[in-house]
Design an enzyme around this catalytic site. Structure first.
Site, PDB file in Angstrom:
ATOM      1  N   LYS A 133       0.845  -1.210   0.000  1.00  0.00           N
ATOM      2  CA  LYS A 133       0.000   0.000   0.000  1.00  0.00           C
ATOM      3  C   LYS A 133       0.870   1.246   0.000  1.00  0.00           C
ATOM      4  O   LYS A 133       2.026   1.241   0.434  1.00  0.00           O
ATOM      5  CB  LYS A 133      -0.962   0.016   1.189  1.00  0.00           C
ATOM      6  N   PRO A 187       9.113  -4.491  -0.477  1.00  0.00           N
ATOM      7  CA  PRO A 187      10.305  -4.191   0.326  1.00  0.00           C
ATOM      8  C   PRO A 187      10.027  -4.337   1.819  1.00  0.00           C
ATOM      9  O   PRO A 187       8.929  -4.029   2.278  1.00  0.00           O
ATOM     10  CB  PRO A 187      10.622  -2.733  -0.011  1.00  0.00           C
ATOM     11  N   MET A 214       5.529   0.156   3.176  1.00  0.00           N
ATOM     12  CA  MET A 214       4.496  -0.286   2.235  1.00  0.00           C
ATOM     13  C   MET A 214       3.665  -1.435   2.800  1.00  0.00           C
ATOM     14  O   MET A 214       2.929  -2.105   2.075  1.00  0.00           O
ATOM     15  CB  MET A 214       5.126  -0.682   0.901  1.00  0.00           C
ATOM     16  N   GLY A 245       4.697  -6.642   5.800  1.00  0.00           N
ATOM     17  CA  GLY A 245       4.391  -7.606   6.864  1.00  0.00           C
ATOM     18  C   GLY A 245       2.889  -7.767   7.021  1.00  0.00           C
ATOM     19  O   GLY A 245       2.384  -8.876   7.209  1.00  0.00           O
ATOM     20  N   SER A 246       2.172  -6.652   6.910  1.00  0.00           N
ATOM     21  CA  SER A 246       0.710  -6.701   7.027  1.00  0.00           C
ATOM     22  C   SER A 246       0.100  -7.458   5.851  1.00  0.00           C
ATOM     23  O   SER A 246      -0.904  -8.160   6.006  1.00  0.00           O
ATOM     24  CB  SER A 246       0.134  -5.282   7.061  1.00  0.00           C
ATOM     25  N   ALA A 247       0.687  -7.316   4.665  1.00  0.00           N
ATOM     26  CA  ALA A 247       0.195  -8.042   3.481  1.00  0.00           C
ATOM     27  C   ALA A 247       0.327  -9.547   3.707  1.00  0.00           C
ATOM     28  O   ALA A 247      -0.610 -10.311   3.448  1.00  0.00           O
ATOM     29  CB  ALA A 247       0.977  -7.621   2.235  1.00  0.00           C
ATOM     30  N   ASP A 273      -2.410  -1.992   9.885  1.00  0.00           N
ATOM     31  CA  ASP A 273      -2.554  -1.968   8.426  1.00  0.00           C
ATOM     32  C   ASP A 273      -3.111  -3.278   7.857  1.00  0.00           C
ATOM     33  O   ASP A 273      -3.313  -3.390   6.648  1.00  0.00           O
ATOM     34  CB  ASP A 273      -1.190  -1.717   7.762  1.00  0.00           C
TER      35      ASP A 273
HETATM   36  O1  C5P Z   1      -0.169  -1.704  14.577  1.00  0.00           O
HETATM   37  P1  C5P Z   1       1.249  -2.008  14.215  1.00  0.00           P
HETATM   38  O2  C5P Z   1       1.812  -3.161  14.988  1.00  0.00           O
HETATM   39  O3  C5P Z   1       1.457  -2.155  12.736  1.00  0.00           O
HETATM   40  O4  C5P Z   1       2.085  -0.722  14.637  1.00  0.00           O
HETATM   41  C1  C5P Z   1       3.486  -0.738  14.741  1.00  0.00           C
HETATM   42  C2  C5P Z   1       3.937   0.457  15.572  1.00  0.00           C
HETATM   43  O5  C5P Z   1       3.693   1.671  14.847  1.00  0.00           O
HETATM   44  C3  C5P Z   1       3.207   0.637  16.904  1.00  0.00           C
HETATM   45  O6  C5P Z   1       3.835  -0.087  17.921  1.00  0.00           O
HETATM   46  C4  C5P Z   1       3.329   2.143  17.125  1.00  0.00           C
HETATM   47  O7  C5P Z   1       4.608   2.460  17.633  1.00  0.00           O
HETATM   48  C5  C5P Z   1       3.265   2.699  15.734  1.00  0.00           C
HETATM   49  N1  C5P Z   1       1.905   3.128  15.347  1.00  0.00           N
HETATM   50  C6  C5P Z   1       1.356   4.254  15.931  1.00  0.00           C
HETATM   51  N2  C5P Z   1       0.102   4.674  15.563  1.00  0.00           N
HETATM   52  C7  C5P Z   1      -0.600   4.004  14.617  1.00  0.00           C
HETATM   53  C8  C5P Z   1      -0.058   2.861  13.978  1.00  0.00           C
HETATM   54  C9  C5P Z   1       1.213   2.435  14.381  1.00  0.00           C
HETATM   55  O8  C5P Z   1       1.984   4.879  16.788  1.00  0.00           O
HETATM   56  N3  C5P Z   1      -1.802   4.434  14.268  1.00  0.00           N
END
Ligand code: C5P
Length: 326
Positions: free
Chosen positions: A27, A114, A119, A122-124, A156
């Site tokens: 994305k 990458p 992008m 990991g979420s994909a 994501d």
């Molecule tokens: O949700 P995810 O594990 O992908 O987020 C990774 C890190 O990115 C979180 O631990 C946080 O530090 C940061 N993050 C954030 N606010 C968001 C999404 C992610 O601070 N809305």
């Protein structure tokens, strides 16, 4: 012993292991407005997600009792093939919540997105594993339950399931699909090194404390002008509205990105932006030829390790809306 003949045993035909294949897209955030950090440690966002044709592919093979993963491709060496892998965590979560302990799978990921590039690679993989595990094990899981689990696994991940173009709120997990007419053409510059998402958000907090970045107002409305331009397929207007509140933080941590952005714009891109938390730079171009020309200029840059062209919007791991799942 039974009365079977004494010669070599006749090999039994091995039953073909059941397999499914699922793809999931990278994305780009067309807009990424970030509020101050909330009490849960996350930042409230208003973002427009856009899935592109660059994606990872996953093959899942039934393997009762065990969940394992192997990652292949140019970026595979940066991915841990162990319990910490988001795809493994996703398959386990499906098994624990909707399945049974005997269920298992071997996941093979062909990685094109990458790693640590902003992008959502990991979420994909996480989204592909959710969809793949449900299909492989023949589970009856509704979309609402799958989206809820996706949001627990990462901010994501719900968008990687949905794909297309969507407005994201909350941590990014509350989605509203948007119309995107025609095709957007992109050139993508993958940077020499990655950036960690938490580190970029932390730098954003430091900038807010220092007064050099302004957090988004909680009451911010919908990005109506962008939504209209997307619905008309008006790439030039979309280009003028691209914005990323994390870009100054990413540039602080990786100053070389400024030269990459400048180079792509000078090569004829309509606009260039750091994708999400970076450091991949995404350049919106007028058409496919322009995207290839921009990619050709970016390729030899010392800050760039790989270039790609891609189009959007692309389907998510659940497949095209209303169409056959991949
Ligand atoms: O949700 P995810 O594990 O992908 O987020 C990774 C890190 O990115 C979180 O631990 C946080 O530090 C940061 N993050 C954030 N606010 C968001 C999404 C992610 O601070 N809305």
């Amino acid at each position: 012993m039974s009365g079977a003949s004494r010669g070599a045993p006749t090999p039994r035909p091995r039953p073909e292991a059941r397999r499914v294949r699922v793809g999931a897209p990278a994305k780009i955030n067309l807009t990424l407005r970030v509020a101050a950090r909330g009490e849960d440690g996350y930042h409230r966002l208003s973002t427009v997600f856009h899935a592109v044709s660059l994606g990872d592919r996953m093959r899942l093979t039934d393997r009762p009792g065990r969940i394992s993963v192997v990652t292949r491709g140019e970026h595979a060496r940066h991915v841990a093939d162990d319990e910490t892998n988001l795809a493994v965590r996703a398959a386990r979560a499906v098994r624990d919540r909707f399945g049974g302990p005997r269920m298992g799978a071997h996941l093979e990921i062909e990685k094109d997105i990458p790693v640590a590039g902003g992008m959502a690679g990991g979420s994909a993989d996480c989204a592909a594993a959710l969809v793949g595990a449900v299909r492989l094990w023949g589970l009856d899981v509704g979309d609402a339950e799958l989206f809820e689990l996706a949001a627990e696994l990462g901010s994501d991940v719900p968008f990687a399931l949905l794909g297309g173009t969507a407005l994201g709120a909350g941590r990014g997990e509350r989605l509203e699909p948007l119309e995107c007419a025609g095709t957007l053409h992109w050139a993508l510059a993958v940077a020499r090194r990655g950036l960690s998402t938490p580190t970029v958000y932390h730098r954003f907090d430091e900038r807010v404390a220092a007064g050099t970045s302004t957090p988004m107002d909680a009451g911010r409305g919908r990005p109506g002008e962008l939504i209209g331009a997307l619905a008309r397929g008006d790439a030039a207007t979309v280009a003028g509205l691209l914005v990323n509140d994390l870009q100054p933080a990413a540039l602080d941590l990786y100053p070389g990105l400024a030269a990459t952005l400048e180079l792509g714009r000078a090569a004829g891109a309509l606009a260039g932006i750091v994708s999400g938390s970076g450091p991949t730079c995404a350049f919106l171009c007028a058409d496919g030829d322009a995207a290839r020309a921009v990619a050709a200029v970016l390729g030899p840059s010392p800050e760039v390790t790989a270039v790609r062209t891609a189009t959007g919007a692309a389907p998510g791991a659940l497949g095209p809306v209303g169409g056959d799942p991949r």
